[in-house]
Design a protein around this motif. Structure first.
Motif, PDB file in Angstrom:
ATOM      1  N   GLY A 132       0.820  -1.203   0.000  1.00 43.51           N
ATOM      2  CA  GLY A 132       0.000   0.000   0.000  1.00 43.51           C
ATOM      3  C   GLY A 132       0.852   1.249   0.000  1.00 43.51           C
ATOM      4  O   GLY A 132       0.546   2.228  -0.688  1.00 43.51           O
ATOM      5  N   GLY A 133       1.958   1.218   0.765  1.00 43.51           N
ATOM      6  CA  GLY A 133       2.859   2.362   0.806  1.00 43.51           C
ATOM      7  C   GLY A 133       3.501   2.635  -0.542  1.00 43.51           C
ATOM      8  O   GLY A 133       3.649   3.792  -0.949  1.00 43.51           O
ATOM      9  N   LEU A 134       3.886   1.594  -1.258  1.00 46.47           N
ATOM     10  CA  LEU A 134       4.476   1.782  -2.580  1.00 46.47           C
ATOM     11  C   LEU A 134       3.451   2.324  -3.570  1.00 46.47           C
ATOM     12  O   LEU A 134       3.783   3.155  -4.424  1.00 46.47           O
ATOM     13  CB  LEU A 134       5.052   0.469  -3.089  1.00 46.47           C
ATOM     14  CG  LEU A 134       6.307  -0.029  -2.370  1.00 46.47           C
ATOM     15  CD1 LEU A 134       6.645  -1.447  -2.808  1.00 46.47           C
ATOM     16  CD2 LEU A 134       7.493   0.903  -2.626  1.00 46.47           C
ATOM     17  N   SER A 135       2.221   1.871  -3.463  1.00 44.80           N
ATOM     18  CA  SER A 135       1.181   2.357  -4.374  1.00 44.80           C
ATOM     19  C   SER A 135       0.813   3.804  -4.098  1.00 44.80           C
ATOM     20  O   SER A 135       0.526   4.578  -5.010  1.00 44.80           O
ATOM     21  CB  SER A 135      -0.066   1.472  -4.268  1.00 44.80           C
ATOM     22  OG  SER A 135       0.192   0.189  -4.789  1.00 44.80           O
ATOM     23  N   GLN A 136       0.808   4.172  -2.815  1.00 43.27           N
ATOM     24  CA  GLN A 136       0.403   5.522  -2.439  1.00 43.27           C
ATOM     25  C   GLN A 136       1.580   6.473  -2.316  1.00 43.27           C
ATOM     26  O   GLN A 136       1.429   7.670  -2.514  1.00 43.27           O
ATOM     27  CB  GLN A 136      -0.321   5.471  -1.075  1.00 43.27           C
ATOM     28  CG  GLN A 136      -1.630   4.709  -1.086  1.00 43.27           C
ATOM     29  CD  GLN A 136      -2.801   5.612  -1.416  1.00 43.27           C
ATOM     30  OE1 GLN A 136      -2.758   6.375  -2.371  1.00 43.27           O
ATOM     31  NE2 GLN A 136      -3.840   5.532  -0.624  1.00 43.27           N
ATOM     32  N   ASN A 137       2.726   5.948  -1.937  1.00 45.49           N
ATOM     33  CA  ASN A 137       3.887   6.711  -1.501  1.00 45.49           C
ATOM     34  C   ASN A 137       3.543   7.393  -0.165  1.00 45.49           C
ATOM     35  O   ASN A 137       2.386   7.528   0.200  1.00 45.49           O
ATOM     36  CB  ASN A 137       4.370   7.720  -2.533  1.00 45.49           C
ATOM     37  CG  ASN A 137       5.878   7.897  -2.497  1.00 45.49           C
ATOM     38  OD1 ASN A 137       6.539   7.494  -1.555  1.00 45.49           O
ATOM     39  ND2 ASN A 137       6.424   8.505  -3.539  1.00 45.49           N
TER      40      ASN A 137
END
Length: 525
Positions: free
Chosen positions: A142-147
């Motif tokens: 999720g962090g990679l998708s959202q930054n």
């Protein structure tokens, strides 16, 4: 069995498919808004199941949205088409390899930042960026998708600055890898092999594909920390000091609050709660004497020391030795003094550092109000102008904010050596949704005021939010967690927007991957 359940069961095991009404409602909500009604929630266990699901949805023109920990507030995983399939990645939560020789860690996307940090700490290692404050739930995928930013961001930047390779299932059901892993006979040890393909899938909100694996770099876990806290009379002197701290790479975390948000944080918990967290402080200290001294400081400073504070910052510096961390902290002290700051007890940064992944009770106000942050990333030279821009929008909406009892605050932080993050925050009395009730600690929820639904409040907040987004776009700000809330294609130059659309057409020609994110909708492509 309805029609969707039937064809889903043809490509997925029954235990992956969830159509319980209460689950569908909760997964159609984020911290702020509600999306369209979902057709099903699926929890795949491996990449093959994701490929099968994507192919089944593609031939039926069924939209897919992908969810990590669910702590978003920008509609990133909210469906824009009724009957969409939501992929909950929580079952793919394995740490696949900790490679101490090559200093890499490879994980599935459902691994939380907290669980990854705990596993690496046992080996004396850490990822350079090591999580968001919601890392108890928030996931690597999720962090990679959202930054996003927080732990380690002062030194190492955002999540997207700290990834070597991703493995992705595209909207055509094709599996590809990026970085050095994109070539034959190689693995994920380097971000670049020619153009940076990894970056295409960072911050894309799932528009281009579904991440099934990621490889991150490792560093030795710093052995020492030093802390600072300082009070400022105004936001302009505070942001100037923060910029100088950032430029000189003196703090792994450097964050500040305005008077209102500061009071909210003070009200959210009591000194008794602070004392309960002392176990973390004691565990974090190395020497027996330090354990006693620092625990005593937290207890005796209490919370009254913030009563007459206007703007304030907290800093956490790290080093391989305590001397190294102390030198950074002393330099920060001198910088803050240059801008007229007075030093405060360092209880707040010390407690936060010792308990980095606490409950997500901060997703609402101290009294049970609804909470919504907006954010903007600007160069340090634009920080004060950004605050003035935000205040202008508030002045234009003063009567509306009074009508709905909207209160506002600021979180300000530094990212790397170039960037100031401005995060204005709204609080207003309104009913909580099912995601709030599911995510908050039960005892905390029981103590809160349960506000009734306030007709018109959501629309009022949405209006102010949109005006802020437009004003910050005019300022040239950029954003993480773009979701479906921030301007993206509208903010790009025509040439850049054309490239983005070409990539979408290549990776997801059917337009089934999270319609609406990044401004894409297959109905209008």
């Amino acid at each position: 069995m309805n029609g969707m359940s039937k064809w889903l069961s043809d490509c997925l095991p029954a235990d992956c498919i969830d159509t319980h009404p209460e689950v569908l409602v909760r997964f159609s909500q984020d911290v702020f808004a509600d999306g369209e009604a979902l057709g099903a929630v699926v929890r795949p266990h491996n990449e093959d199941q994701i490929v099968a699901l994507v192919n089944a949805c593609r031939v039926r023109d069924v939209a897919i949205v992908t969810r990590g920990g669910g702590m978003s507030y920008t509609s990133g995983y909210l469906a824009t088409r009724a009957g969409s399939v939501l992929i909950d990645m929580s079952a793919m939560n394995n740490i696949l390899e900790i490679n101490t020789v090559d200093a890499t860690v490879t994980v599935e996307p459902g691994v939380t930042w907290e669980s990854l940090h705990c596993a690496l700490t046992e080996k004396g290692l850490r990822t350079p960026f090591w999580g968001t404050l919601s890392g108890r739930y928030a996931t690597v995928g999720g962090g990679l998708s959202q930054n996003g930013v927080f732990w380690g961001s002062g030194y190492h930047g955002a999540i997207g600055d700290n990834v070597l390779s991703v493995r992705v299932v595209t909207g055509e059901g094709i599996v590809l890898e990026t970085g050095s892993a994109s070539q034959h006979n190689s693995g994920p040890f380097c971000t670049y092999f020619g153009p940076n393909l990894t970056g295409l899938f960072v911050g894309d909100g799932g528009a281009y594909g579904i991440k099934t694996r990621a490889t991150l770099p490792l560093i030795p876990a710093p052995r020492a920390k030093a802390f600072g806290a300082f009070a400022f009379d105004s936001s302009d002197t505070m942001t100037l000091a923060m910029a100088e701290i950032s430029r000189n790479a003196l703090a792994s975390e450097c964050f500040g609050f305005d008077p209102y948000l500061q009071k909210q944080r003070m009200k959210r918990a009591s000194l008794a709660s602070d004392v309960q967290q002392l176990g973390g402080v004691v565990k974090a200290e190395t020497r027996v004497l330090d354990k006693v001294v620092q625990a005593s400081k937290v207890v005796f400073s209490g919370r009254r020391f913030m009563d007459d504070v206007a703007w304030s910052i907290s800093t956490i510096s790290e080093g391989r030795t305590q001397a190294e961390a102390n030198i950074q902290a002393e330099t920060i002290r001198k910088i803050c003094g240059k801008y007229g700051a007075r030093e405060l007890p360092d209880s707040i940064p010390r407690l936060i550092a010792a308990n980095p992944f606490g409950p997500v009770n901060n997703m609402i106000g101290a009294e049970g109000e609804r909470w919504l942050p907006i954010h903007a990333l600007v160069p340090h030279s634009m920080a004060q102008r950004g605050i003035e821009c935000i205040e202008s929008v508030y002045r234009n909406n003063q009567s509306l904010m009074q009508k709905y009892q909207v209160r506002t605050g600021y979180l300000i932080a530094t990212v790397g050596q170039q960037v100031s993050l401005l995060e204005p925050v709204f609080f207003w009395p309104d009913a909580l949704n099912e995601l709030h009730k599911h995510s908050l600690d039960a005892d905390h929820l029981a103590r809160l005021t349960q506000f009734n639904h306030v007709p018109g409040a959501f629309e009022a907040i949405s209006k102010i939010k949109l005006e802020l987004v437009n004003a910050l776009s005019e300022l040239g700000a950029v954003h993480f967690q773009l979701g479906k809330s921030y301007l993206y294609q509208e903010a790009l130059t025509p040439e850049s927007a054309a490239v983005v659309r070409l990539l979408k057409a290549h990776f997801d020609p059917g337009g089934i991957m999270n319609p609406g994110v990044l401004g894409f909708d297959s109905r209008t492509m």
